[in-house]
Motif scaffolding. Structure first.
Motif, PDB file in Angstrom:
ATOM      1  N   UNK A 117       0.815  -1.226   0.000  1.00 51.01           N
ATOM      2  CA  UNK A 117       0.000   0.000   0.000  1.00 51.01           C
ATOM      3  C   UNK A 117       0.847   1.274   0.000  1.00 51.01           C
ATOM      4  N   UNK A 118       0.565   2.156  -0.949  1.00 53.69           N
ATOM      5  CA  UNK A 118       1.267   3.429  -1.057  1.00 53.69           C
ATOM      6  C   UNK A 118       2.570   3.373  -1.816  1.00 53.69           C
ATOM      7  N   UNK A 119       3.051   2.174  -2.125  1.00 52.88           N
ATOM      8  CA  UNK A 119       4.346   2.029  -2.796  1.00 52.88           C
ATOM      9  C   UNK A 119       4.176   2.050  -4.310  1.00 52.88           C
ATOM     10  N   UNK A 120       5.074   2.766  -4.964  1.00 50.67           N
ATOM     11  CA  UNK A 120       5.041   2.898  -6.417  1.00 50.67           C
ATOM     12  C   UNK A 120       6.168   2.142  -7.106  1.00 50.67           C
ATOM     13  N   UNK A 121       7.200   1.783  -6.335  1.00 48.24           N
ATOM     14  CA  UNK A 121       8.375   1.137  -6.910  1.00 48.24           C
ATOM     15  C   UNK A 121       8.958   0.162  -5.889  1.00 48.24           C
ATOM     16  N   UNK A 122       9.551  -0.918  -6.409  1.00 49.07           N
ATOM     17  CA  UNK A 122      10.243  -1.892  -5.565  1.00 49.07           C
ATOM     18  C   UNK A 122      11.453  -2.384  -6.346  1.00 49.07           C
ATOM     19  N   UNK A 123      12.583  -2.526  -5.658  1.00 48.16           N
ATOM     20  CA  UNK A 123      13.812  -2.965  -6.311  1.00 48.16           C
ATOM     21  C   UNK A 123      14.447  -4.067  -5.478  1.00 48.16           C
ATOM     22  N   UNK A 124      14.795  -5.168  -6.127  1.00 48.11           N
ATOM     23  CA  UNK A 124      15.649  -6.156  -5.471  1.00 48.11           C
ATOM     24  C   UNK A 124      16.956  -6.223  -6.254  1.00 48.11           C
ATOM     25  N   UNK A 125      17.965  -6.814  -5.642  1.00 49.12           N
ATOM     26  CA  UNK A 125      19.277  -6.788  -6.270  1.00 49.12           C
ATOM     27  C   UNK A 125      20.083  -8.023  -5.902  1.00 49.12           C
ATOM     28  N   UNK A 126      21.093  -8.286  -6.736  1.00 55.07           N
ATOM     29  CA  UNK A 126      22.084  -9.306  -6.453  1.00 55.07           C
ATOM     30  C   UNK A 126      23.441  -8.608  -6.553  1.00 55.07           C
TER      31      UNK A 126
END
Length: 129
Positions: A117-126
């Protein structure tokens, strides 16, 4: 560290991403779960992709530094952007933190129907250290 960035002839070459990244030797690998634009208090930092992306990269930097790594060690980003929003501001935020002298990682971007909720972006990484 045996990391090789692959950009073969016949494919588009971009200064923003590598087509592939190969890890050739045993190395410490850090898999970072999806980071949203939330601060230490767990609240979303702002209503724009740019504000949230800046916080995402701060969160990623904090995790990496806790393991003796930096953003330069990232070999792959996976970015999710909420449908109806562009990632232009997110790209600008990435350019603020990425050292252009470093080889760019492989990047995958997805447009998604929903995030927290409320989030527009998500990033995961290696990252490889």
């Amino acid at each position: 560290m045996g990391v090789r960035h692959v950009n073969p002839e016949g494919l588009h070459r971009s200064p923003a991403f590598s087509q592939a990244v190969v890890v050739e030797q045993p190395a410490k690998t850090i898999y970072i779960g999806g980071q949203n634009g939330v601060g230490r208090d767990g609240k979303v930092v702002g209503p724009t992709v740019g504000e949230q992306a800046r916080q995402v990269f701060r969160n990623l930097r904090t995790i990496l530094e806790s393991e003796g790594a930096s953003l330069a060690n990232v070999v792959h980003w996976r970015i999710a952007v909420l449908d109806g929003h562009t990632f232009d501001e997110g790209v600008a935020a990435f350019q603020e933190v990425w050292n252009r002298a470093d080889a760019p990682p492989a990047i995958t971007v997805h447009v998604v129907a929903g995030l927290n909720p409320g989030c527009l972006v998500e990033v995961d990484a290696v990252a490889v250290v």
